[in-house]
Design a protein around this motif. Structure first.
Motif, PDB file in Angstrom:
ATOM      1  N   ASP A 136       0.588  -1.253   0.168  1.00 32.98           N
ATOM      2  CA  ASP A 136      -0.336  -0.103  -0.159  1.00 32.98           C
ATOM      3  C   ASP A 136       0.808   1.412  -0.319  1.00 32.98           C
ATOM      4  O   ASP A 136       1.433   1.262   0.638  1.00 32.98           O
ATOM      5  N   PRO A 137       0.758   2.327  -1.126  1.00 34.60           N
ATOM      6  CA  PRO A 137       1.597   3.346  -0.660  1.00 34.60           C
ATOM      7  C   PRO A 137       1.171   4.059   0.528  1.00 34.60           C
ATOM      8  O   PRO A 137       2.610   4.854   0.314  1.00 34.60           O
ATOM      9  N   GLN A 138       0.462   4.181   1.218  1.00 40.05           N
ATOM     10  CA  GLN A 138       0.222   5.185   2.764  1.00 40.05           C
ATOM     11  C   GLN A 138       1.227   4.467   2.607  1.00 40.05           C
ATOM     12  O   GLN A 138       1.718   5.066   4.023  1.00 40.05           O
ATOM     13  N   GLU A 139       2.046   3.430   2.982  1.00 37.42           N
ATOM     14  CA  GLU A 139       3.261   2.902   4.260  1.00 37.42           C
ATOM     15  C   GLU A 139       4.272   3.450   3.653  1.00 37.42           C
ATOM     16  O   GLU A 139       4.727   3.783   4.669  1.00 37.42           O
ATOM     17  N   LEU A 140       4.129   3.891   2.546  1.00 34.49           N
ATOM     18  CA  LEU A 140       5.860   4.663   1.854  1.00 34.49           C
ATOM     19  C   LEU A 140       5.303   5.913   2.771  1.00 34.49           C
ATOM     20  O   LEU A 140       6.369   6.278   3.302  1.00 34.49           O
ATOM     21  N   ILE A 141       4.348   6.831   2.032  1.00 31.68           N
ATOM     22  CA  ILE A 141       4.095   7.789   2.804  1.00 31.68           C
ATOM     23  C   ILE A 141       3.645   8.164   4.040  1.00 31.68           C
ATOM     24  O   ILE A 141       5.147   9.169   5.248  1.00 31.68           O
ATOM     25  N   ASP A 142       3.744   6.717   4.600  1.00 30.43           N
ATOM     26  CA  ASP A 142       3.041   6.968   6.960  1.00 30.43           C
ATOM     27  C   ASP A 142       5.419   7.203   7.395  1.00 30.43           C
ATOM     28  O   ASP A 142       5.524   7.684   7.982  1.00 30.43           O
ATOM     29  N   GLY A 143       5.560   6.114   6.529  1.00 32.06           N
ATOM     30  CA  GLY A 143       7.169   5.946   6.302  1.00 32.06           C
ATOM     31  C   GLY A 143       8.132   6.956   6.496  1.00 32.06           C
ATOM     32  O   GLY A 143       9.184   7.370   7.248  1.00 32.06           O
ATOM     33  N   MET A 144       7.805   7.920   6.087  1.00 29.04           N
ATOM     34  CA  MET A 144       8.462   8.934   5.200  1.00 29.04           C
ATOM     35  C   MET A 144       7.852  10.416   6.219  1.00 29.04           C
ATOM     36  O   MET A 144       8.754  10.885   6.734  1.00 29.04           O
ATOM     37  N   VAL A 145       7.114  10.003   6.473  1.00 31.48           N
ATOM     38  CA  VAL A 145       6.132  11.390   7.776  1.00 31.48           C
ATOM     39  C   VAL A 145       6.815  11.428   8.822  1.00 31.48           C
ATOM     40  O   VAL A 145       7.605  11.909   9.699  1.00 31.48           O
ATOM     41  N   ALA A 146       7.046  10.028   8.880  1.00 29.60           N
ATOM     42  CA  ALA A 146       7.965   9.475   9.949  1.00 29.60           C
ATOM     43  C   ALA A 146       9.377  10.003  10.491  1.00 29.60           C
ATOM     44  O   ALA A 146       9.373  10.504  12.106  1.00 29.60           O
ATOM     45  N   LYS A 147       9.607   9.640   9.460  1.00 25.38           N
ATOM     46  CA  LYS A 147      11.413  10.424   9.373  1.00 25.38           C
ATOM     47  C   LYS A 147      11.176  11.675   9.634  1.00 25.38           C
ATOM     48  O   LYS A 147      12.210  12.052  10.169  1.00 25.38           O
ATOM     49  N   TYR A 148      10.503  12.645   9.068  1.00 28.29           N
ATOM     50  CA  TYR A 148      10.511  13.690   9.119  1.00 28.29           C
ATOM     51  C   TYR A 148       9.971  14.959  10.276  1.00 28.29           C
ATOM     52  O   TYR A 148      10.386  15.662  10.378  1.00 28.29           O
ATOM     53  N   ALA A 149       8.826  13.942  10.884  1.00 31.10           N
ATOM     54  CA  ALA A 149       7.827  14.380  12.090  1.00 31.10           C
ATOM     55  C   ALA A 149       8.777  14.209  13.248  1.00 31.10           C
ATOM     56  O   ALA A 149       8.767  15.060  14.189  1.00 31.10           O
ATOM     57  N   ASP A 172       0.000  19.166   6.533  1.00 30.26           N
ATOM     58  CA  ASP A 172       0.659  19.201   5.931  1.00 30.26           C
ATOM     59  C   ASP A 172       1.767  18.645   5.330  1.00 30.26           C
ATOM     60  O   ASP A 172       2.474  18.233   4.613  1.00 30.26           O
ATOM     61  N   LEU A 173       2.861  17.570   5.874  1.00 27.95           N
ATOM     62  CA  LEU A 173       4.160  17.038   6.480  1.00 27.95           C
ATOM     63  C   LEU A 173       3.784  15.866   5.007  1.00 27.95           C
ATOM     64  O   LEU A 173       3.381  15.363   4.582  1.00 27.95           O
ATOM     65  N   GLU A 174       2.481  15.172   5.905  1.00 27.30           N
ATOM     66  CA  GLU A 174       1.426  14.244   4.807  1.00 27.30           C
ATOM     67  C   GLU A 174       1.183  14.725   4.146  1.00 27.30           C
ATOM     68  O   GLU A 174       1.415  14.001   1.983  1.00 27.30           O
ATOM     69  N   THR A 175       0.207  15.463   3.382  1.00 28.83           N
ATOM     70  CA  THR A 175       0.110  15.946   2.629  1.00 28.83           C
ATOM     71  C   THR A 175       1.030  16.101   1.518  1.00 28.83           C
ATOM     72  O   THR A 175       1.153  15.526   0.072  1.00 28.83           O
ATOM     73  N   ALA A 176       2.953  16.604   1.805  1.00 30.80           N
ATOM     74  CA  ALA A 176       3.387  17.191   1.047  1.00 30.80           C
ATOM     75  C   ALA A 176       4.345  15.283   0.645  1.00 30.80           C
ATOM     76  O   ALA A 176       4.161  14.960  -0.804  1.00 30.80           O
ATOM     77  N   PHE A 177       4.664  14.522   1.332  1.00 32.98           N
ATOM     78  CA  PHE A 177       4.632  13.204   1.095  1.00 32.98           C
ATOM     79  C   PHE A 177       3.657  12.379   0.403  1.00 32.98           C
ATOM     80  O   PHE A 177       3.975  11.913  -0.487  1.00 32.98           O
ATOM     81  N   GLU A 178       2.306  12.945   1.007  1.00 27.63           N
ATOM     82  CA  GLU A 178       1.886  11.919  -0.696  1.00 27.63           C
ATOM     83  C   GLU A 178       1.450  12.719  -1.616  1.00 27.63           C
ATOM     84  O   GLU A 178       1.624  11.978  -2.638  1.00 27.63           O
ATOM     85  N   PHE A 179       1.538  13.864  -2.137  1.00 27.29           N
ATOM     86  CA  PHE A 179       1.861  14.013  -3.167  1.00 27.29           C
ATOM     87  C   PHE A 179       2.975  13.734  -4.327  1.00 27.29           C
ATOM     88  O   PHE A 179       3.149  13.248  -4.846  1.00 27.29           O
ATOM     89  N   ARG A 180       4.282  13.783  -2.868  1.00 29.03           N
ATOM     90  CA  ARG A 180       5.509  13.085  -3.639  1.00 29.03           C
ATOM     91  C   ARG A 180       5.460  11.437  -4.303  1.00 29.03           C
ATOM     92  O   ARG A 180       5.756  11.071  -5.001  1.00 29.03           O
ATOM     93  N   VAL A 181       4.726  10.592  -2.999  1.00 30.73           N
ATOM     94  CA  VAL A 181       4.293   9.393  -3.476  1.00 30.73           C
ATOM     95  C   VAL A 181       3.250   9.109  -4.904  1.00 30.73           C
ATOM     96  O   VAL A 181       3.635   8.187  -5.265  1.00 30.73           O
ATOM     97  N   THR A 182       2.312  10.008  -5.173  1.00 32.92           N
ATOM     98  CA  THR A 182       1.797  10.210  -5.928  1.00 32.92           C
ATOM     99  C   THR A 182       1.760  10.576  -7.474  1.00 32.92           C
ATOM    100  O   THR A 182       0.912  11.016  -8.230  1.00 32.92           O
TER     101      THR A 182
END
Length: 197
Positions: A136-149, A172-182
């Motif tokens: 699930d691409p959300q796993e990538l988003i969650d992992g990236m958010v956790a790293k930057y959070a 806002d960080l989640e929105t940014a990474f969602e944009f990046r992944v998708t």
């Protein structure tokens, strides 16, 4: 002279995939400099002309030279730069400079960096790569958010931002990474200016 030009072009072509992922802008610069000094061909290009040196508002480039270091964020201005960095560098096409989040990609996707490049060169974005691997691409988003959070937590702990502001930065960080992944390869990268008044 033709041999030197050919050798320089070969060296440049070998360095560009590294620069494309944000691994090292210095490698692209060094290769380009070598090409420029050894040849006066009109095909020589600067890293910016080759699509590997542009920056984003706030100074982020998606690679080590331009990215904000998550562990060293001490001001709200740096946090704004970090969120902008999360969108990735549009000049790097689908790669968007994945070096700052490479460890997350490696862990979640479970493929080599080289295989990721092969897939991206074939036209897959991060979401397509994940889906192709049954992830699930959300796993990538969650992992990236956790790293930057971590940067958000640091500023919250030292009183620079409030709990409410921290929640908004996290969203806002989640929105940014969602944009990046998708990212579809077409949409313009938003400019992040911080929290709305």
């Amino acid at each position: 002279m033709k041999i030197r030009t050919t050798v320089a072009a070969l060296a440049l072509s070998l360095a560009l995939p590294l620069a494309a992922c944000g691994t090292t802008d210095d490698a692209a610069t060094a290769s380009t400099s070598t090409t420029s000094t050894e040849s006066t061909s009109s095909t020589d290009a600067t890293p910016e002309e080759a699509g590997f040196g542009g920056g984003m508002p706030g100074g982020g480039q998606g690679g080590p030279g331009g990215s904000v270091d998550v562990s060293s964020v001490t001001t709200e201005e740096e946090l704004v730069e970090l969120v902008q960095d999360a969108y990735g560098d549009p000049s790097l096409d689908l790669h968007r400079g994945h070096q700052p989040v490479e460890d997350v990609l490696d862990e979640v996707l479970g493929i080599t960096h080289e295989e990721l490049h092969v897939r991206m060169e074939a036209g897959q974005g991060l979401a397509e790569v994940a889906e192709d691997l049954g992830i699930d691409p959300q796993e990538l988003i969650d992992g990236m958010v956790a790293k930057y959070a971590v940067a958000i937590d640091t500023l919250l702990a030292d009183g620079t931002i409030t709990e409410e502001e921290a929640d908004q930065y996290l969203a806002d960080l989640e929105t940014a990474f969602e944009f990046r992944v998708t990212w579809d390869g077409e949409a313009a990268t938003p400019t992040y200016t911080g929290l709305s008044a």
